[in-house]
Design an enzyme around this catalytic site. Sequence first.
Site, PDB file in Angstrom:
ATOM      1  N   ASN A   1       0.859  -1.190   0.000  1.00  0.00           N
ATOM      2  CA  ASN A   1       0.000   0.000   0.000  1.00  0.00           C
ATOM      3  C   ASN A   1       0.893   1.238   0.000  1.00  0.00           C
ATOM      4  O   ASN A   1       2.114   1.122  -0.017  1.00  0.00           O
ATOM      5  CB  ASN A   1      -0.960  -0.025   1.199  1.00  0.00           C
ATOM      6  CG  ASN A   1      -0.203  -0.051   2.520  1.00  0.00           C
ATOM      7  OD1 ASN A   1       0.514   0.886   2.844  1.00  0.00           O
ATOM      8  ND2 ASN A   1      -0.339  -1.147   3.263  1.00  0.00           N
TER       9      ASN A   1
ATOM     10  N   ALA B   1       1.148   1.545  11.623  1.00  0.00           N
ATOM     11  CA  ALA B   1       1.436   0.835  10.367  1.00  0.00           C
ATOM     12  C   ALA B   1       0.167   0.533   9.589  1.00  0.00           C
ATOM     13  O   ALA B   1      -0.881   0.239  10.162  1.00  0.00           O
ATOM     14  CB  ALA B   1       2.163  -0.477  10.676  1.00  0.00           C
TER      15      ALA B   1
ATOM     16  N   PRO C   1      -2.758 -11.814  10.549  1.00  0.00           N
ATOM     17  CA  PRO C   1      -3.131 -11.579  11.962  1.00  0.00           C
ATOM     18  C   PRO C   1      -3.414 -10.095  12.175  1.00  0.00           C
ATOM     19  O   PRO C   1      -2.782  -9.253  11.548  1.00  0.00           O
ATOM     20  CB  PRO C   1      -1.880 -12.008  12.736  1.00  0.00           C
ATOM     21  CG  PRO C   1      -0.766 -12.019  11.736  1.00  0.00           C
ATOM     22  CD  PRO C   1      -1.382 -12.278  10.399  1.00  0.00           C
TER      23      PRO C   1
ATOM     24  N   ILE D   1      -2.731  -7.300  14.386  1.00  0.00           N
ATOM     25  CA  ILE D   1      -1.737  -7.062  15.445  1.00  0.00           C
ATOM     26  C   ILE D   1      -2.347  -6.239  16.578  1.00  0.00           C
ATOM     27  O   ILE D   1      -2.160  -6.535  17.758  1.00  0.00           O
ATOM     28  CB  ILE D   1      -0.505  -6.344  14.849  1.00  0.00           C
ATOM     29  CG1 ILE D   1       0.058  -7.160  13.680  1.00  0.00           C
ATOM     30  CG2 ILE D   1       0.557  -6.109  15.905  1.00  0.00           C
ATOM     31  CD1 ILE D   1       1.064  -6.424  12.824  1.00  0.00           C
TER      32      ILE D   1
ATOM     33  N   LYS E   1     -14.314   0.881  14.810  1.00  0.00           N
ATOM     34  CA  LYS E   1     -13.029   0.150  14.820  1.00  0.00           C
ATOM     35  C   LYS E   1     -12.431   0.141  16.231  1.00  0.00           C
ATOM     36  O   LYS E   1     -11.876  -0.858  16.680  1.00  0.00           O
ATOM     37  CB  LYS E   1     -12.061   0.839  13.852  1.00  0.00           C
ATOM     38  CG  LYS E   1     -11.123  -0.089  13.150  1.00  0.00           C
ATOM     39  CD  LYS E   1     -10.422   0.600  11.987  1.00  0.00           C
ATOM     40  CE  LYS E   1     -10.934   0.148  10.644  1.00  0.00           C
ATOM     41  NZ  LYS E   1     -10.261   0.824   9.526  1.00  0.00           N
TER      42      LYS E   1
HETATM   43  O1  PMT Z   1       2.836   6.258   6.470  1.00  0.00           O
HETATM   44  P1  PMT Z   1       2.298   7.576   5.989  1.00  0.00           P
HETATM   45  O2  PMT Z   1       2.517   7.782   4.499  1.00  0.00           O
HETATM   46  O3  PMT Z   1       2.805   8.728   6.819  1.00  0.00           O
HETATM   47  O4  PMT Z   1       0.700   7.538   6.160  1.00  0.00           O
HETATM   48  C1  PMT Z   1       0.157   7.474   7.464  1.00  0.00           C
HETATM   49  C2  PMT Z   1      -1.041   6.525   7.531  1.00  0.00           C
HETATM   50  C3  PMT Z   1      -2.166   7.058   6.680  1.00  0.00           C
HETATM   51  C4  PMT Z   1      -0.648   5.115   7.050  1.00  0.00           C
HETATM   52  C5  PMT Z   1      -1.455   6.460   9.062  1.00  0.00           C
HETATM   53  O5  PMT Z   1      -1.810   7.726   9.486  1.00  0.00           O
HETATM   54  C6  PMT Z   1      -2.618   5.489   9.272  1.00  0.00           C
HETATM   55  O6  PMT Z   1      -3.770   5.779   9.057  1.00  0.00           O
HETATM   56  N1  PMT Z   1      -2.292   4.246   9.710  1.00  0.00           N
HETATM   57  C7  PMT Z   1      -3.237   3.129   9.848  1.00  0.00           C
HETATM   58  C8  PMT Z   1      -3.394   2.446   8.530  1.00  0.00           C
HETATM   59  C9  PMT Z   1      -4.328   1.263   8.580  1.00  0.00           C
HETATM   60  O7  PMT Z   1      -3.955   0.188   8.219  1.00  0.00           O
HETATM   61  O8  PMT Z   1      -5.498   1.485   9.069  1.00  0.00           O
HETATM   62  P2  PMT Z   1      -6.664   0.368   9.236  1.00  0.00           P
HETATM   63  O9  PMT Z   1      -7.882   1.166   9.448  1.00  0.00           O
HETATM   64  O10 PMT Z   1      -6.638  -0.606   8.125  1.00  0.00           O
HETATM   65  O11 PMT Z   1      -6.215  -0.403  10.551  1.00  0.00           O
HETATM   66  C10 PMT Z   1      -6.681  -0.039  11.844  1.00  0.00           C
HETATM   67  C11 PMT Z   1      -5.624  -0.308  12.885  1.00  0.00           C
HETATM   68  O12 PMT Z   1      -5.383  -1.712  12.965  1.00  0.00           O
HETATM   69  C12 PMT Z   1      -4.272   0.341  12.635  1.00  0.00           C
HETATM   70  O13 PMT Z   1      -3.768   0.770  13.864  1.00  0.00           O
HETATM   71  C13 PMT Z   1      -3.437  -0.789  12.056  1.00  0.00           C
HETATM   72  O14 PMT Z   1      -2.051  -0.622  12.360  1.00  0.00           O
HETATM   73  C14 PMT Z   1      -4.018  -1.991  12.768  1.00  0.00           C
HETATM   74  N2  PMT Z   1      -3.942  -3.263  12.015  1.00  0.00           N
HETATM   75  C15 PMT Z   1      -4.567  -3.404  10.823  1.00  0.00           C
HETATM   76  C16 PMT Z   1      -4.547  -4.619  10.174  1.00  0.00           C
HETATM   77  C17 PMT Z   1      -3.832  -5.699  10.759  1.00  0.00           C
HETATM   78  N3  PMT Z   1      -3.763  -6.876  10.158  1.00  0.00           N
HETATM   79  N4  PMT Z   1      -3.208  -5.520  11.929  1.00  0.00           N
HETATM   80  C18 PMT Z   1      -3.266  -4.323  12.578  1.00  0.00           C
HETATM   81  O15 PMT Z   1      -2.699  -4.169  13.648  1.00  0.00           O
END
Ligand code: PMT
Length: 412
Positions: A225, A289, A321, A323, A354
Amino acid sequence: MADPRILLVIGGGIAAYKSCELVRLIRKGGGSVACVLTEGGSHFVTAMTLAALSENPVHTTLWDLKNEVEMGHIQLSRAADLVVVCPATADLMAKMAAGIADDLATTLLLATDKPVLAVPAMNVRMWQHPATRRNVATLRASGVTVMEPDEGAMACGEFGPGRLPEPEAVWAEIGAALATHGHSQPLEGQPDFAPERHRPLFGKHVLITAGPTHEPIDPVRYIANRSSGKQGFAIAAAAAEAGARVTLVAGPVHLPTPPGVDRVDVETARQMAAAVEAALPADVAVMVAAVADWRAAEEAGQKLKKDGSGKVPPLHLAENPDILAALAQSPQRPRLLVGFAAETERVIDHATAKRARKGADWIVANDVSGDVMGGHANAVHIITASGTESLPEMPKEDVARALVERIADAFA
Ligand code: PMT
């Protein structure tokens, strides 16, 4: 603590010449330094130079009868406040990780009860080799601080990470290590790492994930991504500035490690999950991440080939998974667990859901339909049990400082 005593182990690499400048900086800053010169190191700098600069005898061998009558290697390993290995060669770090003690340097590194800071320098391929990555991870997991090498042109003509950081940066890192272990005054040339009242996260361990994950399809292709790691790295830098011990688990990104931050590089979601678990316990975790939700169910051992028939190979996915959700359920759950939410519509609604679903204390929501991923600015909504705080768009460094301030307030 009185003026700090540094035991400096000099490994055998061309970067050893920079250790002379480091000795000068330690002496100028008011510290004392005893040097241990390895056999390899002695091909690059002389004991005479180090003795003159350090104003101390230089130790070169385990087999010094006069010293060893009094178990000199044990005394030497315990007399310092901090042991610094600079340059830490691939060979020296492999021996440290394996617990090998076959000369004075490795023996005292095994015998010491003092904090150890390793400053790697080696060829880029050696630094990136899986064996070195494993050794660095083992050392970090056992409490050794391993600095990230600098990136640039190398003595061997190649380019990339592996250069010894400049002595001033090593000296600053020594200040951070001493501050973590109770030395309250920064010395000449060191940033102010210490006084607790100015450093609201002093004594806290903050674990941060940043960047994307890459999920291999075959040896040359992967699912990815657009995350650049900028937001997560900025938060790591702000937490370190606030005095925290910071572990940054980074997906594949091209960003330098912020000063004072311990970095663990990973590629896939499963590696990230393992690195997060290995870094526990932590007081705070901030999961920035952009972890890939899915990976290829089976990674092809060879490059997938077009066979000319026009048939497209199927791509079956398996779920990675989660995390953040796993950390929320862990017996080692950090006291404050902060997730991020990357949304493209109904940002606050989706992020609020979420937060509940994943069991985070806070969710930092951002709208990624524009150029937030990869860009320099962000506008976030911090969603907690007591409501939502929306911040205007600002540079990612300012978002990071605002978030770290709120984290510090939560611990105050
Ligand atoms: O890296 P940059 O270019 O500076 O951009 C920053 C960002 C946009 C990536 C950052 O600000 C951000 O939004 N990060 C979260 C990205 C994400 O994956 O969001 P999500 O809504 O899909 O996930 C929600 C949360 O679960 C996040 O804390 C993610 O780290 C966590 N997660 C998601 C999937 C997974 N399998 N394991 C996780 O722990």
